[in-house]
Design a protein around this motif. Structure first.
Motif, PDB file in Angstrom:
ATOM      1  N   THR A 198       0.850  -1.190   0.000  1.00  0.00           N
ATOM      2  CA  THR A 198       0.000   0.000   0.000  1.00  0.00           C
ATOM      3  C   THR A 198       0.881   1.234   0.000  1.00  0.00           C
ATOM      4  OG1 THR A 198      -0.087   0.128   2.403  1.00  0.00           O
ATOM      5  CG2 THR A 198      -1.801  -1.195   1.323  1.00  0.00           C
ATOM      6  N   TYR A 199       0.270   2.345  -0.283  1.00  0.00           N
ATOM      7  CA  TYR A 199       0.994   3.599  -0.333  1.00  0.00           C
ATOM      8  C   TYR A 199       0.631   4.505   0.841  1.00  0.00           C
ATOM      9  CZ  TYR A 199       2.291   2.087  -4.961  1.00  0.00           C
ATOM     10  OH  TYR A 199       2.806   1.381  -6.007  1.00  0.00           O
ATOM     11  N   ASN A 200       0.123   3.923   1.943  1.00  0.00           N
ATOM     12  CA  ASN A 200      -0.270   4.730   3.099  1.00  0.00           C
ATOM     13  C   ASN A 200       0.914   5.473   3.700  1.00  0.00           C
ATOM     14  OD1 ASN A 200      -2.898   3.924   2.850  1.00  0.00           O
ATOM     15  ND2 ASN A 200      -2.715   2.271   4.338  1.00  0.00           N
ATOM     16  N   SER A 201       2.065   4.825   3.767  1.00  0.00           N
ATOM     17  CA  SER A 201       3.226   5.474   4.388  1.00  0.00           C
ATOM     18  C   SER A 201       3.757   6.629   3.542  1.00  0.00           C
ATOM     19  CB  SER A 201       4.334   4.457   4.633  1.00  0.00           C
ATOM     20  OG  SER A 201       4.768   3.914   3.408  1.00  0.00           O
ATOM     21  N   VAL A 202       3.430   6.663   2.273  1.00  0.00           N
ATOM     22  CA  VAL A 202       3.881   7.761   1.407  1.00  0.00           C
ATOM     23  C   VAL A 202       3.243   9.064   1.845  1.00  0.00           C
ATOM     24  CG1 VAL A 202       3.824   8.648  -0.956  1.00  0.00           C
ATOM     25  CG2 VAL A 202       4.313   6.246  -0.539  1.00  0.00           C
ATOM     26  N   TRP A 203       1.994   8.997   2.266  1.00  0.00           N
ATOM     27  CA  TRP A 203       1.270  10.207   2.635  1.00  0.00           C
ATOM     28  C   TRP A 203       1.486  10.601   4.083  1.00  0.00           C
ATOM     29  CZ3 TRP A 203       0.620  11.882  -1.854  1.00  0.00           C
ATOM     30  CH2 TRP A 203       0.223  11.060  -2.886  1.00  0.00           C
ATOM     31  N   LYS A 204       2.115   9.759   4.883  1.00  0.00           N
ATOM     32  CA  LYS A 204       2.380  10.071   6.293  1.00  0.00           C
ATOM     33  C   LYS A 204       3.812  10.578   6.437  1.00  0.00           C
ATOM     34  CE  LYS A 204      -0.801   6.628   8.066  1.00  0.00           C
ATOM     35  NZ  LYS A 204      -0.950   5.393   8.827  1.00  0.00           N
ATOM     36  N   VAL A 205       4.030  11.816   6.119  1.00  0.00           N
ATOM     37  CA  VAL A 205       5.362  12.412   6.209  1.00  0.00           C
ATOM     38  C   VAL A 205       5.476  13.082   7.565  1.00  0.00           C
ATOM     39  CG1 VAL A 205       6.952  14.072   5.190  1.00  0.00           C
ATOM     40  CG2 VAL A 205       5.406  12.770   3.731  1.00  0.00           C
TER      41      VAL A 205
END
Length: 139
Positions: free
Chosen positions: A8-15
Protein backbone atom coordinates in the motif's frame (compact mmCIF):
# COMPACT_ATOMS: atom_id res chain seq x y z
CA UNK A 1 2.46 -21.57 0.86
CA UNK A 2 3.93 -18.09 1.28
CA UNK A 3 1.73 -15.32 2.62
CA UNK A 4 0.76 -12.75 0.03
CA UNK A 5 2.27 -9.33 0.60
CA UNK A 6 -0.14 -6.50 -0.10
CA UNK A 7 1.68 -3.28 -0.85
CA UNK A 8 0.00 0.00 0.00
CA UNK A 9 0.99 3.60 -0.33
CA UNK A 10 -0.27 4.73 3.10
CA UNK A 11 3.23 5.47 4.39
CA UNK A 12 3.88 7.76 1.41
CA UNK A 13 1.27 10.21 2.64
CA UNK A 14 2.38 10.07 6.29
CA UNK A 15 5.36 12.41 6.21
CA UNK A 16 6.69 13.26 9.66
CA UNK A 17 7.42 16.91 10.34
CA UNK A 18 11.06 17.50 11.17
CA UNK A 19 12.60 20.37 13.14
CA UNK A 20 16.04 21.40 11.87
CA UNK A 21 16.61 24.48 14.01
CA UNK A 22 15.12 26.90 16.52
CA UNK A 23 15.26 30.67 15.83
CA UNK A 24 18.09 30.40 13.25
CA UNK A 25 20.06 28.14 15.62
CA UNK A 26 20.59 24.80 13.88
CA UNK A 27 20.10 21.66 15.94
CA UNK A 28 22.95 19.09 15.95
CA UNK A 29 20.58 16.46 14.58
CA UNK A 30 17.16 16.90 12.97
CA UNK A 31 14.35 15.97 15.39
CA UNK A 32 10.79 14.94 14.65
CA UNK A 33 7.94 16.40 16.67
CA UNK A 34 7.24 12.90 17.97
CA UNK A 35 10.80 12.62 19.36
CA UNK A 36 10.45 16.05 20.98
CA UNK A 37 7.13 14.97 22.54
CA UNK A 38 8.63 11.79 23.99
CA UNK A 39 11.63 13.78 25.26
CA UNK A 40 9.27 16.24 27.00
CA UNK A 41 7.30 13.29 28.41
CA UNK A 42 10.56 11.77 29.66
CA UNK A 43 11.50 15.05 31.37
CA UNK A 44 8.11 15.12 33.11
CA UNK A 45 8.45 11.47 34.22
CA UNK A 46 11.98 12.11 35.57
CA UNK A 47 10.78 15.26 37.36
CA UNK A 48 7.97 13.27 39.05
CA UNK A 49 10.27 10.34 39.91
CA UNK A 50 12.85 12.81 41.23
CA UNK A 51 10.65 13.26 44.30
CA UNK A 52 10.99 9.56 45.27
CA UNK A 53 14.07 7.45 46.04
CA UNK A 54 16.34 6.25 44.39
CA UNK A 55 16.17 9.04 41.76
CA UNK A 56 15.84 11.69 44.50
CA UNK A 57 19.23 10.58 45.84
CA UNK A 58 20.96 11.21 42.50
CA UNK A 59 21.85 14.83 41.80
CA UNK A 60 23.29 14.60 38.31
CA UNK A 61 21.24 17.13 36.33
CA UNK A 62 22.79 16.28 32.99
CA UNK A 63 22.03 12.57 33.44
CA UNK A 64 18.55 13.15 34.89
CA UNK A 65 17.25 15.77 32.47
CA UNK A 66 19.18 15.09 29.26
CA UNK A 67 20.41 11.47 29.16
CA UNK A 68 17.37 9.68 30.66
CA UNK A 69 14.73 11.59 28.62
CA UNK A 70 16.94 11.18 25.53
CA UNK A 71 17.12 7.43 26.14
CA UNK A 72 13.35 7.40 26.74
CA UNK A 73 12.76 9.30 23.50
CA UNK A 74 15.10 7.08 21.48
CA UNK A 75 13.55 3.87 22.83
CA UNK A 76 9.95 4.91 22.18
CA UNK A 77 10.59 6.27 18.67
CA UNK A 78 13.20 3.89 17.23
CA UNK A 79 12.59 0.46 18.80
CA UNK A 80 9.86 -2.08 18.11
CA UNK A 81 8.49 -4.69 20.51
CA UNK A 82 6.78 -7.56 18.73
CA UNK A 83 6.46 -5.40 15.62
CA UNK A 84 4.72 -2.54 17.46
CA UNK A 85 5.76 0.77 18.96
CA UNK A 86 6.71 0.17 22.62
CA UNK A 87 3.95 2.34 24.09
CA UNK A 88 1.30 0.54 22.01
CA UNK A 89 2.79 -2.84 23.00
CA UNK A 90 2.70 -1.93 26.71
CA UNK A 91 -0.91 -0.74 26.41
CA UNK A 92 -1.91 -4.06 24.81
CA UNK A 93 -0.05 -6.06 27.52
CA UNK A 94 -1.92 -4.16 30.25
CA UNK A 95 -5.24 -4.65 28.39
CA UNK A 96 -4.52 -8.38 28.09
CA UNK A 97 -3.76 -8.78 31.80
CA UNK A 98 -6.88 -6.83 32.78
CA UNK A 99 -9.18 -8.70 30.36
CA UNK A 100 -11.26 -11.68 31.53
CA UNK A 101 -9.57 -13.94 28.90
CA UNK A 102 -12.80 -15.89 28.38
CA UNK A 103 -13.61 -14.92 24.81
CA UNK A 104 -15.57 -16.35 21.93
CA UNK A 105 -15.03 -14.58 18.61
CA UNK A 106 -13.28 -11.75 20.46
CA UNK A 107 -16.36 -11.07 22.58
CA UNK A 108 -16.57 -11.72 26.31
CA UNK A 109 -18.38 -14.93 27.27
CA UNK A 110 -20.97 -14.64 29.99
CA UNK A 111 -20.09 -17.40 32.44
CA UNK A 112 -22.59 -18.23 35.14
CA UNK A 113 -21.61 -20.00 38.34
CA UNK A 114 -24.76 -22.16 38.42
CA UNK A 115 -24.70 -25.40 36.43
CA UNK A 116 -27.06 -25.61 33.48
CA UNK A 117 -30.32 -27.49 34.14
CA UNK A 118 -32.26 -29.12 31.34
CA UNK A 119 -36.02 -28.49 31.25
CA UNK A 120 -36.97 -32.02 30.17
CA UNK A 121 -35.70 -35.52 30.75
CA UNK A 122 -32.53 -36.54 28.95
CA UNK A 123 -31.99 -39.93 27.36
CA UNK A 124 -28.76 -41.39 26.11
CA UNK A 125 -27.50 -44.65 24.72
CA UNK A 126 -24.68 -46.47 26.40
CA UNK A 127 -22.31 -48.26 24.05
CA UNK A 128 -20.54 -51.37 25.16
CA UNK A 129 -17.49 -52.77 23.46
CA UNK A 130 -17.12 -56.19 24.98
CA UNK A 131 -14.52 -58.08 23.04
CA UNK A 132 -14.44 -61.82 23.09
CA UNK A 133 -11.49 -63.97 22.24
CA UNK A 134 -11.17 -64.76 18.57
CA UNK A 135 -13.32 -61.82 17.43
CA UNK A 136 -11.78 -59.96 14.55
CA UNK A 137 -11.67 -56.21 14.47
CA UNK A 138 -14.25 -54.93 12.03
CA UNK A 139 -14.08 -51.55 10.44
Amino acid sequence: MKPKIVRTYNSVWKVEKVLYGIQDIPLPIPLTYRQIGFFAGGVIVVWILNHFPPLSLIHLTLVEYIFLPGLFSWFFTKQLLDGKAPHRFLIRVVQYHLSPRVLNRYKEVNSSTKPYKYGSSISYRELSYDKKEGDADEY
